[in-house]
Design a protein around this motif. Structure first.
Motif, PDB file in Angstrom:
ATOM      1  N   TYR A  12       9.019  11.743 -10.889  1.00  0.00           N
ATOM      2  CA  TYR A  12       7.727  11.579 -10.214  1.00  0.00           C
ATOM      3  C   TYR A  12       7.893  11.728  -8.694  1.00  0.00           C
ATOM      4  N   GLY A  59      -0.045   7.100  -0.001  1.00  0.00           N
ATOM      5  CA  GLY A  59       0.922   6.037  -0.287  1.00  0.00           C
ATOM      6  C   GLY A  59       2.359   6.510  -0.334  1.00  0.00           C
ATOM      7  N   LEU A  68       7.896   2.185  -6.069  1.00  0.00           N
ATOM      8  CA  LEU A  68       8.778   2.973  -6.935  1.00  0.00           C
ATOM      9  C   LEU A  68      10.249   2.572  -6.833  1.00  0.00           C
ATOM     10  N   THR A  80       1.835   5.685 -10.101  1.00  0.00           N
ATOM     11  CA  THR A  80       3.008   4.897  -9.697  1.00  0.00           C
ATOM     12  C   THR A  80       3.204   3.723 -10.658  1.00  0.00           C
ATOM     13  N   MET A 118      11.432   8.079   1.646  1.00  0.00           N
ATOM     14  CA  MET A 118      12.173   7.321   0.635  1.00  0.00           C
ATOM     15  C   MET A 118      12.350   8.088  -0.670  1.00  0.00           C
ATOM     16  N   ASP A 145       0.844  -1.195   0.000  1.00  0.00           N
ATOM     17  CA  ASP A 145       0.000   0.000   0.000  1.00  0.00           C
ATOM     18  C   ASP A 145       0.881   1.247   0.000  1.00  0.00           C
ATOM     19  N   LEU A 146       2.175   1.017   0.092  1.00  0.00           N
ATOM     20  CA  LEU A 146       3.119   2.138   0.113  1.00  0.00           C
ATOM     21  C   LEU A 146       3.723   2.301  -1.284  1.00  0.00           C
ATOM     22  N   MET A 147       3.311   3.359  -1.962  1.00  0.00           N
ATOM     23  CA  MET A 147       3.762   3.560  -3.333  1.00  0.00           C
ATOM     24  C   MET A 147       5.256   3.852  -3.397  1.00  0.00           C
ATOM     25  N   SER A 148       5.801   4.434  -2.330  1.00  0.00           N
ATOM     26  CA  SER A 148       7.243   4.692  -2.270  1.00  0.00           C
ATOM     27  C   SER A 148       8.024   3.386  -2.427  1.00  0.00           C
ATOM     28  N   ASP A 149       7.517   2.300  -1.855  1.00  0.00           N
ATOM     29  CA  ASP A 149       8.181   0.999  -1.994  1.00  0.00           C
ATOM     30  C   ASP A 149       8.052   0.473  -3.420  1.00  0.00           C
TER      31      ASP A 149
END
Lengths: 114, 142
Positions: free
Chosen positions: B44, B101, A38, A59, B106, A32-36
């Protein structure tokens, strides 16, 4: 495994991208973490998530993800669907939890990214 | 070729629009898909940061024959300690940003991982400038 086979296993609905139902998928990532998401270097990853917003689609677009399963009965908006169509992203909606979705797909032979 | 895109602070619905446009242009230039991915992921992340932290911003994109330089200039609170912000896990993001999200600390580290060159400068109370440089044919492809 094809998208169509995945949809059948999960009793999921293909919301868009039905014309690519024969697309083969080998690896998946759940977050659910878009940073991960990416940080993934792999291509052609199936994304399993419970986060249903525009940034999930964006993402996927940036990460070259071609198929997303929205689990936990999350439903996508018309705006999200348009963005998915524009970027040739296949979207499935599934009633199962992320855990159950992952369990079924892992058992069926889909590999984890790491 | 020179392009400019406006970013609206707080508008998550539109976040990613500029990165999407840059992706289309890089594909038209037949840039290697791995390099396209690294470019747009870094851009992005930077675009989301502007939406998440700043009041407004502009993305200046310059394509030449060998490289693309993407400069994101925002008006916002700025970053007091850039070294700290570059550390994975450090975040000042709001709960709204986390609900989208992001905000796990990061973004900047991932930009550094993906960009051929990343320059970050900031003035507290004024804003931040992030510059991403990507070569179309990078001998040290990450």
């Amino acid at each position: 495994m094809t998208v169509e086979q995945i949809a059948k296993l999960l009793d999921a609905r293909i919301i868009c991208g039905e014309e690519r139902a024969d697309h083969e998928i080998d690896i998946a990532f759940a977050s659910d973490l878009m940073s991960d998401v990416l940080t993934l270097k792999e291509d052609n990853v199936l994304l399993i998530t419970g986060l249903a917003n525009m940034q999930t689609l964006r993402t996927a677009e940036m990460s070259d993800i071609q198929c997303i399963i929205f689990a936990r009965n999350k439903q996508i908006s018309e705006e999200m669907k348009e963005l998915a169509l524009e970027n040739d992203i296949t979207v499935l909606e599934c009633r199962y939890s992320v855990f159950r979705t992952c369990g079924i797909l892992y058992q069926a032979g889909i590999s984890p990214v790491f | 070729m020179h392009f400019e895109y406006q970013i609206e602070g707080g508008n998550f619905t539109r976040a990613g629009f500029a990165s999407s446009e840059i992706k289309k242009k890089l594909k038209q230039l037949n840039v290697d898909l791995g390099i396209v991915k690294r470019t747009v992921v870094a851009t992005y992340e930077a675009e989301v940061n502007v939406v998440a932290h700043a009041y407004s911003g502009t993305i200046y994109v310059d394509f030449d024959e060998e490289k693309v330089v993407i400069r994101l200039v925002d008006e916002g609170p700025g970053i007091p300690d850039i070294e700290q912000a570059m550390k994975e896990g450090f975040s000042t993001a709001s709960s709204t940003v986390r609900e989208m999200g992001f905000g796990a600390g990061m973004g900047l580290p991932n930009m550094k991982k993906n960009a051929d060159d990343l320059q970050v400068s900031s003035e507290v109370g004024k804003g931040t400038t992030v510059q991403i440089t990507m070569h179309y044919q990078n001998p040290n492809n990450k």
